[in-house]
Design an enzyme around this catalytic site. Structure first.
Site, PDB file in Angstrom:
ATOM      1  N   CYS A 151       0.846  -1.195   0.000  1.00 57.05           N
ATOM      2  CA  CYS A 151       0.000   0.000   0.000  1.00 57.05           C
ATOM      3  C   CYS A 151       0.877   1.240   0.000  1.00 57.05           C
ATOM      4  O   CYS A 151       1.389   1.656   1.044  1.00 57.05           O
ATOM      5  CB  CYS A 151      -0.935   0.007   1.210  1.00 57.05           C
ATOM      6  SG  CYS A 151      -2.028   1.447   1.256  1.00 57.05           S
ATOM      7  N   CYS A 154      -0.554   4.081   2.101  1.00 61.96           N
ATOM      8  CA  CYS A 154      -0.371   3.877   3.542  1.00 61.96           C
ATOM      9  C   CYS A 154       1.077   4.117   3.967  1.00 61.96           C
ATOM     10  O   CYS A 154       1.331   4.760   4.987  1.00 61.96           O
ATOM     11  CB  CYS A 154      -0.759   2.455   3.931  1.00 61.96           C
ATOM     12  SG  CYS A 154      -2.360   1.904   3.338  1.00 61.96           S
ATOM     13  N   ASP A 155       2.022   3.584   3.211  1.00 58.80           N
ATOM     14  CA  ASP A 155       3.406   3.487   3.670  1.00 58.80           C
ATOM     15  C   ASP A 155       4.420   4.258   2.836  1.00 58.80           C
ATOM     16  O   ASP A 155       5.589   4.359   3.218  1.00 58.80           O
ATOM     17  CB  ASP A 155       3.835   2.013   3.704  1.00 58.80           C
ATOM     18  CG  ASP A 155       2.958   1.169   4.597  1.00 58.80           C
ATOM     19  OD1 ASP A 155       2.579   1.660   5.667  1.00 58.80           O
ATOM     20  OD2 ASP A 155       2.648   0.019   4.236  1.00 58.80           O
TER      21      ASP A 155
END
Length: 333
Positions: A151, A154-155
């Site tokens: 992701c 997300c990251d």
């Protein structure tokens, strides 16, 4: 489907059963608990994907970010205070032929325990597809969440910052991830196993024309190595047979997701891509009365924790109102 022992007497009853303990399931538990519905939450054996995530920087209320497991702990504590009960077992199936519904749960799918439920909220999420590449797994010999992720949204801001970042995939999702990572990475490498992209023409052209993105055709990642974090990878070209070692600070799988629906009966309708189908725009109703869906299991677009949390709240509210309107009695009239 038929379940072993499906005729056995249920041992307990709940107004609301929630399957899944990620942001959607836990928010649903908070709302259902505050509505005095005494929800029972089945967490499963693996728990939420956030338990495998390090820093979460895009969930509101936490300047500076919060660790994924800490966020889950806080949401679990809040749901417990609201009146939710937690069971650390798997749900193996739901019998929709009876009223109330029957839920098979426990450690052994061949000999499950049974409980009845007036409503069930499915919040099992969707697992990112990953390839079995040496060095990308969990545990001490793998770099999952130590440079490897599935992701970018997300990251990416943490893992890809000022590094050479790699994305595996050739569809729209992979192109979107690669373009997103250009905000943070010094270079982005898109690894495509074929000689063409499967993405739409618009997305493909954006990637091809971006000065920070390099596409590696007919290629796959053979191995990931490093110390405390990912540092290098070996890139294999299937056309030439050549292996090249490259510096790499991050690697993102972008080859799709699998919604966790394998335990559900066919009566609960899904889209062709496997995600649960919601029958009313903006609501959380599924095709089976009394069963609701929230979070990534019914969302193939956003797949974000904060979105899942909002849908969990919606599912609990829908379930509460459905029960207040008469539940199965009203549905059968």
């Amino acid at each position: 489907p038929e379940f072993p022992g499906s005729s056995e007497q249920a041992t307990r009853h709940a107004k609301v059963v929630i399957v899944g303990a990620g942001p959607a399931g836990l928010t649903a538990a908070i709302y259902a608990g505050r509505a005095l519905l005494e929800p029972v939450v089945f967490c499963g054996l693996k728990g939420s994907q956030l338990l495998q995530t390090t820093d979460v920087e895009n969930f509101p209320g936490f300047p500076g970010g919060i660790l994924g497991p800490d966020l889950i702990d806080k949401m679990t504590a809040q749901a417990t205070e609201a009146g939710a009960t937690f069971e650390y077992e798997e749900v193996h199936g739901i019998d929709t032929s009876t009223r109330p519904l029957r839920v098979a749960h426990g450690w052994d799918p061949e000999a499950p325990e049974w409980m009845t439920a007036d409503t069930v909220i499915i919040a099992t999420g969707a697992a990112a597809k990953r390839l079995d590449i040496p060095g990308t797994g969990d545990g001490p010999n793998g770099f999952w969440q130590r440079g490897v992720s599935a992701c970018a949204v997300c990251d990416g801001a943490i893992m890809a910052k000022d590094t050479q970042s790699f994305v595996i995939g050739g569809g729209d999702a992979a192109c979107e991830e690669a373009l997103y990572l250009t905000k943070f990475a010094s270079e982005v490498h898109l690894v495509v196993r074929r000689d063409a992209l499967r993405a739409s023409v618009v997305m493909a052209n954006r990637v091809k024309e971006h000065p920070k993105i390099q596409i590696h055709w007919n290629s796959n990642v053979k191995e990931v190595t490093g110390g405390d974090r990912m540092e290098k990878l070996i890139l294999h070209n299937s056309a030439s047979g050549e292996d090249v070692e490259m510096a790499a600070g991050s690697l993102f799988f972008a080859i799709g997701h699998n919604p966790v629906t394998n335990f559900l009966p066919a009566e609960i309708e899904t889209h062709p891509n496997g995600y649960l189908k919601l029958t009313q725009p903006g609501r959380t109703f599924t095709s089976v009365p009394g069963i609701f869906a929230a979070g990534d299991v019914s969302d193939h677009v956003y797949r974000q924790a904060v979105v899942a949390a909002g849908r969990g709240a919606a599912a609990a509210i829908d379930a509460e109102r459905w029960l207040a309107a008469g539940g199965f009695g009203a549905a059968q009239e």
